[in-house]
Design a protein around this motif. Structure first.
Motif, PDB file in Angstrom:
ATOM      1  N   LEU A 899       5.401 -48.160  91.746  1.00  9.85           N
ATOM      2  CA  LEU A 899       4.415 -47.251  92.349  1.00  9.85           C
ATOM      3  C   LEU A 899       3.003 -47.473  91.818  1.00  9.85           C
ATOM      4  O   LEU A 899       2.075 -46.788  92.236  1.00  9.85           O
ATOM      5  N   TYR A 900       2.868 -48.435  90.901  1.00 13.78           N
ATOM      6  CA  TYR A 900       1.566 -48.593  90.235  1.00 13.78           C
ATOM      7  C   TYR A 900       0.664 -49.572  90.974  1.00 13.78           C
ATOM      8  O   TYR A 900       1.124 -50.559  91.580  1.00 13.78           O
ATOM      9  N   ASP A 901      -0.637 -49.249  90.902  1.00 11.79           N
ATOM     10  CA  ASP A 901      -1.679 -50.209  91.247  1.00 11.79           C
ATOM     11  C   ASP A 901      -2.861 -49.925  90.333  1.00 11.79           C
ATOM     12  O   ASP A 901      -2.795 -49.055  89.464  1.00 11.79           O
ATOM     13  N   ASP A 902      -3.941 -50.622  90.548  1.00  6.46           N
ATOM     14  CA  ASP A 902      -5.056 -50.567  89.603  1.00  6.46           C
ATOM     15  C   ASP A 902      -5.696 -49.173  89.534  1.00  6.46           C
ATOM     16  O   ASP A 902      -6.310 -48.824  88.522  1.00  6.46           O
ATOM     17  N   HIS A 903      -5.533 -48.349  90.594  1.00  4.90           N
ATOM     18  CA  HIS A 903      -6.207 -47.051  90.626  1.00  4.90           C
ATOM     19  C   HIS A 903      -5.221 -45.901  90.509  1.00  4.90           C
ATOM     20  O   HIS A 903      -5.620 -44.734  90.680  1.00  4.90           O
ATOM     21  N   GLU A 904      -3.988 -46.180  90.244  1.00  5.22           N
ATOM     22  CA  GLU A 904      -2.987 -45.112  90.075  1.00  5.22           C
ATOM     23  C   GLU A 904      -3.333 -44.307  88.829  1.00  5.22           C
ATOM     24  O   GLU A 904      -3.758 -44.878  87.812  1.00  5.22           O
ATOM     25  N   PRO A 905      -3.224 -42.969  88.825  1.00  2.00           N
ATOM     26  CA  PRO A 905      -3.670 -42.128  87.697  1.00  2.00           C
ATOM     27  C   PRO A 905      -3.042 -42.518  86.366  1.00  2.00           C
ATOM     28  O   PRO A 905      -3.733 -42.532  85.340  1.00  2.00           O
ATOM     29  N   THR A 906      -1.754 -42.838  86.352  1.00  2.00           N
ATOM     30  CA  THR A 906      -1.126 -43.204  85.076  1.00  2.00           C
ATOM     31  C   THR A 906      -1.727 -44.484  84.535  1.00  2.00           C
ATOM     32  O   THR A 906      -1.944 -44.627  83.321  1.00  2.00           O
ATOM     33  N   ILE A 907      -2.006 -45.409  85.411  1.00  2.00           N
ATOM     34  CA  ILE A 907      -2.609 -46.684  84.986  1.00  2.00           C
ATOM     35  C   ILE A 907      -4.006 -46.439  84.436  1.00  2.00           C
ATOM     36  O   ILE A 907      -4.401 -47.025  83.408  1.00  2.00           O
ATOM     37  N   GLU A 908      -4.768 -45.566  85.091  1.00  2.00           N
ATOM     38  CA  GLU A 908      -6.114 -45.267  84.572  1.00  2.00           C
ATOM     39  C   GLU A 908      -6.019 -44.621  83.193  1.00  2.00           C
ATOM     40  O   GLU A 908      -6.811 -44.920  82.286  1.00  2.00           O
ATOM     41  N   LYS A 909      -5.025 -43.703  83.019  1.00  2.00           N
ATOM     42  CA  LYS A 909      -4.836 -43.103  81.694  1.00  2.00           C
ATOM     43  C   LYS A 909      -4.451 -44.178  80.669  1.00  2.00           C
ATOM     44  O   LYS A 909      -4.917 -44.163  79.519  1.00  2.00           O
ATOM     45  N   PHE A 910      -3.606 -45.095  81.103  1.00  2.00           N
ATOM     46  CA  PHE A 910      -3.154 -46.149  80.167  1.00  2.00           C
ATOM     47  C   PHE A 910      -4.341 -46.961  79.632  1.00  2.00           C
ATOM     48  O   PHE A 910      -4.450 -47.201  78.430  1.00  2.00           O
TER      49      PHE A 910
END
Length: 997
Positions: A899-910
């Motif tokens: 479900l991840y991409d560069d703008h996914e909220p979890t990825i931004e938090k990471f």
């Protein structure tokens, strides 16, 4: 009518054909008959002429015999009279007549013969008479009349300049040389004529003026015909040797034409014996020589050595004898490059080397001895104008006698204590055109002939000094009463190394290598340009190695990028590599061969630091890609017939060792893991499972508890020197490990293993010396440094040329040289001892292990590819760069899944959390995901497979996991940045296990 009435059969009547025609066969017969008759007439004519000649010769011989008989009768009436002398000259070389005359003259006393020298008739006849006596002595110096012949010659030559001049013009020394060499060595003490013959050798020099042309000719002939006699000192009685030695006019050497002497010595044997005899007679005279004669002596012997083939002074010995040769670098570790170098230094003719007798060889051993070198240095210290000649002389000696090179320059180093290096650089090299920014197009110009000897001497001397110079000395240039320091300052080293780099690059970069391979430098050295390039490269590499450990020059100091366009350089290097590609199984090419065939690969293999590291890595990767393409291997498409092996989780190393034997590791290998229950683990090997296997395998095989590897104090690995490690089974393991690491390099997989620099040096075909010993054995290193700087008596330390080894609690003594236990370490030979101890510990003890390892590595990686890097760069190539983790570079080159991409909220938090991590935590994160804490040397775009993040569900209590085999981080979808930070730090610090889900 009876035919006999008309002559019958006694004579054939001529047949005449009145018909006016004849057949072809009749014409041929007539012509043949005419030829036969003509030949018969010619034969009869020659017979008549021969008969006339024989009759004339017989009459002349009879007349001569009769005349000689008359002359002999008249001679016998009064041999000592003028008439007797005339008869003697007319009779010629009759031994009985010569013996009677010389006996009569000697018995009549010196006064009688001296008085005769004023008689005009005697003045005219004596030169011819003396020449007859000289010829008689040359033919038989031990005849019954030889003593009287020598006595008569001695009397006349000591008083008559015209006779002396006449004999010198008629090869006087050639006859004396034949006479001396005809007397067996075992008869030297009993021969009555030999001492007198030695007196005759120096007679001309007592009569003639040293500026006279005949005086110069006499000295040239003495060198040509007397000092080329094999074992001349051994042929003379002690009294004669003592008489001759101080009377050889070496002080006039600067007056002669040395080229004439050398041309007279036509064979290699004659040149060697001339050199050996000069070794016996010249050294005691060094203090008495003027600056001119000392320089002439050095130049003369230099010219001799330059015409000798390499190893001529000490021919290569058979393997059975090689162990008995006590030289610094005589061991089986000598790399192929050194062997190539010593074969091709001088442009000497390719001739068969002579077998030297023991006495001559022992006499030649004095040439590189510390005593002899010191005496020359002392003489040159008095006559500084002879310095340049000495510099060239040392270079020539070391190149014609390569096994003694370390001894030669070691002796110079001990004598100078660093001062000679400093003076050499400041007074001779730095001010010369070769020490400036020289136009590369004029490098080989004859105008620079006089500048090469001091530069090459400095290069050799400084390279030798670095072998026994620790880093503490190298980086301390101040004066100290306790420790001599680096003779060159940091600023001087910057200038010196840069100029060496310019010269080396010019010699490697020439598109036409013919002149470099076959041409010689201008001047007296007659040294090949290829050897010059090799000497400069060796010194340059040694200086760069110090800078690699502890930088003292700016990074751009070593680069030649201003002279090159890197794009075309890379393309051309790749093209040249393709052209030089060898069939599988061919012997790897040496650096010399590469440099000969390819200018760019020559630079990359010999002075790689001239090209930026990133450029070389790119070229390295391209070489591997080309190799894979030539084999039909693609990174993204595996062939159907790929090797497939199964490996048990608890037995990875042994299973890998057993099942990868004979497998082509350059091709993809499919790994299947067997778990603890004997079941195959799920997962498709797209390269990732092999990476996991390789990572786990390295952890096992490099475990020091296995006994194959040891660690330095810096936790760097090197092969165990224990005797267990050289057993065949252990060597097979080293070979296997080399293949595995080669596979990692081939695939671009980073391995978290650090090797000791001295072991990495062996990957490059280099040897390690004292500067590397500190990392292996600090206590031994400090002891050797103490010995090097010992100002008191070295003998009081009671050291000998052995080294102690301890195995299983038992200490054994190993000789460093033959009979080493009986050779004491002294002030003069301590540098040799330091060199040998360092060399033994760093090279010889692990030679077999290193060779086996490199055999396996070479199956995967062409050795010339590795030579593009130094030890530190090789470590980076293996395990990545020890540099800060660039998170922005990592983010740009990260892939996402689920479900991840560069703008996914979890990825931004990471990424926000990652930016708050310190460098240690970032390295832990990288190790957690990829199994290696260091980033790839060319950035994360080179990480294979790319760094990836995939969602792992929404469980807020679950820790992140990783699949290191595919560089994948499995990150749950945390709802808060705080929770993500806590879980991530907990996971990377606890190093959570591998997850296949």
């Amino acid at each position: 009518m009876d035919s006999h009435l008309f002559g019958g059969d006694s004579r054939r009547r001529r047949e005449i054909n009145l018909g006016g025609s004849t057949t072809a066969s009749t014409s041929t017969a007539i012509l043949q008959d005419a030829k036969v008759r003509r030949a018969q007439r010619e034969h009869l004519k020659k017979m008549e002429q021969s008969a006339t000649t024989l009759q004339a010769y017989w009459r002349c011989a009879a007349d001569r015999k009769r005349v000689k008989k008359v002359l002999r009768e008249r001679f016998q009436q009064d041999p000592s009279s003028t008439t007797g002398l005339r008869c003697l000259v007319l009779i010629g070389g009759d031994e009985s007549v010569l013996g009677a005359w010389s006996s009569a003259m000697v018995s009549s006393g010196e006064e009688r013969l001296s008085e005769s020298l004023s008689d005009p008739s005697w003045i005219a006849l004596l030169p011819r008479t003396m020449l007859l006596l000289l010829q008689s002595l040359a033919n038989d110096p031990q005849s019954q009349h030889a003593s009287s012949h020598v006595a008569a010659l001695s009397i006349v030559l000591s008083r008559s300049v015209p006779v002396t001049e006449y004999l010198l013009r008629h090869t006087y020394y050639s006859f004396l040389g034949r006479a001396i060499i005809s007397i067996p060595i075992q008869s030297k003490s009993s021969s009555p004529t030999l001492p007198a013959l030695i007196n005759l050798l120096v007679s001309p020099f007592a009569l003639l003026d040293s500026m006279d042309d005949l005086y110069k000719q006499a000295l040239e002939d003495m060198l040509s015909f007397i000092l080329t006699i094999p074992l001349l000192p051994n042929r003379l009685p002690i009294a004669s040797l003592t008489f001759l030695a101080p009377r050889i006019p070496l002080t006039s050497l600067h007056l002669i034409d040395a080229s004439r002497v050398i041309s007279n010595a036509t064979t290699v044997e004659q040149k060697i014996h001339l050199l050996a005899n000069l070794c016996a007679f010249a050294p005691p005279r060094y203090p008495t020589l003027s600056a001119e004669s000392l320089a002439a002596y050095l130049n003369f012997t230099l010219s001799l050595m330059c015409l000798l083939p390499t190893h001529a002074l000490e021919p290569p010995q058979r393997k059975a004898e090689a162990v008995a040769q006590p030289v610094w670098s005589d061991d089986s570790d000598s790399d192929h490059e050194t062997q190539v170098a010593v074969v091709s230094s001088f442009a000497a003719p390719k001739v068969r080397l002579p077998e030297l007798d023991t006495k001559t060889r022992n006499r030649l051993q004095t040439l590189p001895s510390a005593t002899h070198i010191n005496s020359l240095l002392e003489a040159v210290r008095k006559h500084r104008s002879a310095q340049l000649s000495l510099f060239a002389w040392c270079v020539a000696l070391s190149d014609v006698w390569p096994k003694q090179k370390d001894k030669i320059f070691g002796a110079v180093t001990v004598y100078g204590g660093g001062g000679l290096v400093r003076e050499l650089y400041r007074a001779h090299v730095r001010p010369s055109p070769l020490g400036q920014d020289l136009d590369s197009t004029t490098l080989m110009s004859p105008l620079h002939a006089s500048y090469w000897p001091p530069l090459l001497f400095l290069v050799d001397l400084y390279s030798q000094s670095l072998l026994t110079m620790g880093d503490d000395e190298f980086f301390s240039t101040g004066s100290s009463s306790n420790h001599p320091r680096n003779p060159l300052t940091v600023d001087e080293l910057k200038s010196f190394s840069r100029q060496l780099l310019n010269i080396a690059f010019t010699l490697y970069w020439r598109e036409d290598q013919t002149n470099v391979n076959d041409g010689t430098i201008p001047g007296s050295l007659n040294l090949k340009w290829e050897s010059v390039r090799q000497k400069i490269t060796k010194c340059l590499q040694a200086i760069h190695a110090r800078d690699s450990r502890r930088p003292f020059v700016p990074p751009e100091h070593w680069l030649v990028t201003a002279e090159l366009d890197m794009g075309p350089f890379i393309e051309a290097a790749i093209y040249e590599e393709r052209q030089l590609a060898q069939p599988e199984g061919a012997r790897p090419m040496s650096k010399r061969q590469v440099a000969t065939l390819s200018p760019r690969l020559g630079v990359l293999n010999n002075i790689p630091f001239a090209i930026p590291f990133e450029t070389r890595v790119s070229i390295f990767r391209s070489f591997i890609q080309n190799d894979a393409e030539n084999r039909g291997i693609s990174r993204y498409s595996h062939p159907m017939g790929m090797a497939r092996i199964t490996v048990r989780r608890g037995n990875i190393a042994q299973d890998g060792f057993d099942r990868l034997q004979g497998v082509d590791l350059k091709a993809p290998v499919a790994i299947t893991f067997i778990d603890q229950f004997g079941q195959e683990e799920a997962g498709i090997d797209g390269g990732g499972v092999f990476k996991e296997f390789l990572t786990a395998l390295c952890k096992e095989v490099f475990d020091t508890d296995r006994g194959l590897w040891l660690e330095t104090k810096n936790n760097e690995l090197y092969p165990n020197p224990h005797s267990y490690a050289v057993e065949s089974h252990s060597l097979n393991w080293y070979r296997f490990i080399g293949r595995i690491l080669g596979k990692a390099l081939y695939e671009g997989i980073l391995v978290d293993v650090a090797f000791a620099g001295f072991f990495l040096a062996k990957w490059l075909g280099k040897q390690s010396f004292l500067d590397d010993l500190a990392s292996l054995d600090p206590q031994l290193y400090q002891g050797l440094i103490f010995l090097k700087h010992q100002t008191g008596s070295v003998e009081e330390l009671s050291l000998n040329f052995t080294v102690a080894e301890e195995e299983f609690g038992v200490t054994k003594s190993r000789p460093l040289i033959p009979n080493g236990e009986n050779i004491a370490v002294t002030r003069e030979n301590r540098l040799q001892y330091i060199y040998l101890v360092s060399h033994y510990r760093l090279n010889k003890q692990i030679r077999q292990q290193s060779d086996a390892f490199f055999d396996g590595l070479s199956e995967m990686i062409d050795p010339k590819w590795l030579r593009m890097f130094n030890q530190q760069e090789l470590q980076i190539l293996l395990g990545g760069v020890d540099a800060p983790v660039d998170l922005e570079d990592l983010r740009v080159n990260t892939k996402y899944g689920g479900l991840y991409d560069d703008h996914e909220p979890t990825i931004e938090k990471f990424w926000k959390v990652a930016n708050t991590l310190d460098q240690e935590q970032r390295r832990n994160l990288l190790r957690f995901v990829t199994s290696c804490s260091r980033p790839p040397l060319l950035g994360f775009k080179e990480l294979i497979p790319n760094f990836a993040i995939r969602d792992a569900g929404a469980d807020q209590h679950r820790l992140p996991t990783a699949s290191t085999c595919v560089n994948l981080l499995k990150l749950p979808r945390y709802t808060s940045e705080k929770m993500l930070r806590e879980k991530l730090i907990q996971a990377i610090n606890s190093n959570a296990g591998f997850d296949l889900s």
